[in-house]
Design an enzyme around this catalytic site. Structure first.
Site, PDB file in Angstrom:
ATOM      1  N   ASN A 166       6.024  -4.816  54.218  1.00  0.00           N
ATOM      2  CA  ASN A 166       4.714  -4.431  54.863  1.00  0.00           C
ATOM      3  C   ASN A 166       4.470  -5.476  56.372  1.00  0.00           C
ATOM      4  O   ASN A 166       4.146  -4.702  57.079  1.00  0.00           O
ATOM      5  CB  ASN A 166       3.657  -4.199  53.922  1.00  0.00           C
ATOM      6  CG  ASN A 166       3.113  -5.504  53.388  1.00  0.00           C
ATOM      7  OD1 ASN A 166       3.930  -6.588  53.111  1.00  0.00           O
ATOM      8  ND2 ASN A 166       1.899  -5.403  52.868  1.00  0.00           N
ATOM      9  N   LYS A 189      14.389 -15.014  50.843  1.00  0.00           N
ATOM     10  CA  LYS A 189      14.851 -13.502  50.693  1.00  0.00           C
ATOM     11  C   LYS A 189      13.721 -12.426  51.348  1.00  0.00           C
ATOM     12  O   LYS A 189      12.829 -12.436  50.515  1.00  0.00           O
ATOM     13  CB  LYS A 189      15.113 -13.435  49.142  1.00  0.00           C
ATOM     14  CG  LYS A 189      15.970 -11.992  48.991  1.00  0.00           C
ATOM     15  CD  LYS A 189      15.862 -11.209  47.692  1.00  0.00           C
ATOM     16  CE  LYS A 189      14.683 -10.283  47.659  1.00  0.00           C
ATOM     17  NZ  LYS A 189      14.982  -9.052  48.682  1.00  0.00           N
ATOM     18  N   CYS A 298      -2.062  -5.226  51.674  1.00  0.00           N
ATOM     19  CA  CYS A 298      -2.581  -5.715  50.414  1.00  0.00           C
ATOM     20  C   CYS A 298      -4.022  -5.815  50.504  1.00  0.00           C
ATOM     21  O   CYS A 298      -4.969  -5.704  49.436  1.00  0.00           O
ATOM     22  CB  CYS A 298      -2.116  -7.395  50.147  1.00  0.00           C
ATOM     23  SG  CYS A 298      -2.285  -8.280  51.412  1.00  0.00           S
ATOM     24  N   GLU A 395      -3.422   0.653  42.884  1.00  0.00           N
ATOM     25  CA  GLU A 395      -2.918   0.253  44.464  1.00  0.00           C
ATOM     26  C   GLU A 395      -1.864   1.346  44.650  1.00  0.00           C
ATOM     27  O   GLU A 395      -0.716   1.495  44.379  1.00  0.00           O
ATOM     28  CB  GLU A 395      -2.433  -1.060  44.367  1.00  0.00           C
ATOM     29  CG  GLU A 395      -2.046  -1.454  45.820  1.00  0.00           C
ATOM     30  CD  GLU A 395      -1.315  -2.826  46.175  1.00  0.00           C
ATOM     31  OE1 GLU A 395      -1.914  -3.545  46.589  1.00  0.00           O
ATOM     32  OE2 GLU A 395      -0.116  -2.944  45.382  1.00  0.00           O
TER      33      GLU A 395
END
Ligand code: NAI
Ligand code: MG
Length: 493
Positions: A166, A189, A298, A395
């Site tokens: 994101n 990563k 988030c 969420e």
């Protein structure tokens, strides 16, 4: 409804030059030769094939990082010079900001203006931690007896960093900044959805002069490259941002080698509007809280508590704004909301929209996919939501807000806290008493008063409860990237 793409001549797509792994300052193919496709979420078309790292590549990268940590120039470099390298990287990111923003927008689907904002955040973060590098100090400790006792703060070691899609570059900076300021070496990563921009910043890191092995980038999938990093016995710490369920898997696997872990996970953040708020700015603030980056945030203000006295008016004004939001090509500067990042996210969001209706919430705006190309979702508002509906507990990570009417401070604090999450919260009021009472009693790592999504390199960021462990940004992050060593020296015979 207008189609998602309204442009006659779309802006030109950025060039994709770097697709291999970065290990020991070398560009290499994956050891097993694997590749995966990465997409333009505005069209759903594949735009590049990227090296897919596996355990063998992670092992190569960890060995390079270990060498750099123990024996390379990094190991003996003055702290001030580490800071200078970080500052140089910040300068290089800044001078390549337009290119980086375009590539970020292209691969992630965020609007070009949001992408530019992210790059600004990257520069600020790297500069902030550049300043810290030579200010990380131990203490002298007044132990009993004739001893000199002091503490040293040393790097944790080889750090594995696993980040989501994101905010690809901002998450990179939040993780590299404190890790490198403290003298660690890094194997990162990036997310499989957004592998491209990290590679370009990796190239800039080489140009800045970071020695071989200090920064390594292994693209690939979570279950292969990510899990190999978590399981590797020579990785000292994992820093992760992503889903709570992934964090649970990582924490279990990390227990094998008792790795240090820090987590920044999701949320279902309460955004609380009292009737005495400046409604104009509260409506704009609630809109920004949920729809910024299409809700893929988030800290998204996805539980919108509105005091009953202004509830009706508030929802109408919010819906009016939602209906006028300009969806489209993220590279077009006129676009206000780009596509969601992937087909998977699109499907997840539409599933929750369906569930919200089935469970009896009232859909007052949006609720549809926009167009049939790319992954666009209309800004969506549910009213009359109950606290136990899935759209109020889970969420969603998309442009879907649940409006929850309330009465009074005590009720809204109790309902705000009735969740396993605790990342962020906000309150809108002109009454300082209410504002500070809420700020004190709400269980969240970040609280905003009459504003939202204000996040800065200088301020600790992280979650209560299942929204995370540890803090990123600010001085707080340094604690998680250093080990404290106590040295006790006998004085006299
Ligand atoms: P995810 O948690 O699966 O992915 C995040 C990162 O973890 C990626 O780099 C991925 O490759 C890696 N990963 C996945 N499984 C792993 C494993 N077993 N071991 C090591 N690394 C692993 O999140 P995903 O699937 O991209 O998104 C799913 C949901 O997660 C979203 O809908 C959203 O609710 C939440 N999310 C929260 C974010 C946040 O900022 N807190 C960011 C992205 C997603
Ligand atoms: Mg996943």
């Amino acid at each position: 409804m207008a189609p998602a793409q309204t442009l006659l001549a779309p802006p030109t797509r950025p060039e994709i030059r770097l697709t291999r792994l970065l290990i020991d300052n070398q560009w290499v193919d994956a050891a097993e030769g694997g590749e995966f496709e990465t997409y333009d979420p505005a069209t759903g078309d594949a735009i590049a094939r990227v090296a897919a790292g596996t355990a063998a590549d992670v092992d190569r990268a960890v060995k390079a990082a270990r060498r750099a940590l123990e024996r390379g120039p990094w190991a003996s470099m003055d702290a001030a010079d580490r800071g200078r390298l970080l500052a140089k990287l910040a300068d290089l990111v800044e001078s390549n900001a337009a290119e980086l923003a375009a590539l970020e927008s292209y691969n992630c689907g965020k609007t070009i203006s949001d992408a530019k904002g992210d790059i600004g955040g990257v520069v600020n973060t790297l500069r902030y931690y550049a300043g810290w590098a030579d200010k990380i100090e131990g203490r002298t400790v007044p132990v009993r007896g004739e001893f000199l006792c002091y503490t040293l703060r040393q790097p944790v070691g080889v750090v594995g960093q696993i980040i989501p899609w994101n905010f690809p570059l901002l998450m990179l900076a939040w993780k590299w900044g404190p890790a490198l300021a403290c003298g660690n070496t890094v194997v990162m990563k990036p997310a499989e959805q957004t592998p491209l921009t990290a590679l370009r910043v990796g190239e800039l890191a080489i140009e800045a002069g970071f020695p071989a092995g200090v920064i390594n980038l292994v693209n690939g999938f979570g279950e292969t490259a990510g899990a190999a990093l978590v399981g590797h016995p020579d990785v000292d710490k994992i820093a992760f941002t992503g889903h709570v369920d992934t964090a649970k898997i990582i924490q279990r696997q990390a227990a094998e080698t008792l790795k240090r872990t820090t987590f920044e996970l999701g949320g279902k953040s309460p955004n609380v509007i009292f009737a005495d708020a400046d409604l104009e700015s509260a409506v704009a603030g609630a809109f920004h809280a949920i729809y910024f980056h299409g809700g893929q945030c988030c800290t998204a203000g996805s539980r919108l508590f509105v005091e009953k006295r202004v509830h009706q008016e508030f929802v109408e004004r919010l819906a009016e704004k939602a209906r006028h939001r300009q969806l489209g090509d993220p590279l077009d500067p006129a676009t206000e909301q780009g596509p969601q990042v992937s087909r998977e996210q699109l499907d997840k969001i539409l599933h929750y929209v369906d569930l919200g209706q089935k469970q009896g919430a009232t859909l007052v705006a949006g609720g549809q996919r926009r167009g049939d190309r790319g992954f666009f979702v209309e800004p969506t508002i549910f009213d009359g939501v109950r606290d136990d509906m899935a759209i109020a507990t889970d969420e969603i990570f998309g442009p879907v807000v649940s409006v929850l009417p309330f009465d009074g401070v005590d009720e809204v604090v109790e309902r705000s806290n009735r969740t396993n999450y605790g990342l962020a919260a906000a309150v809108w009021t002109k009454d300082i008493d209410k504002a500070h009472l809420f700020a004190k009693r709400v269980k969240a790592g970040t609280v905003w008063v009459n504003c939202y999504h204000v996040v800065d390199a200088t301020t600790p960021f992280g979650g209560f409860k299942m929204s995370g462990q540890g803090r990123e940004n600010g001085e707080a992050a340094l604690e998680h990237y250093t080990e404290t060593k106590t040295v006790t020296v006998k004085l006299g015979g």
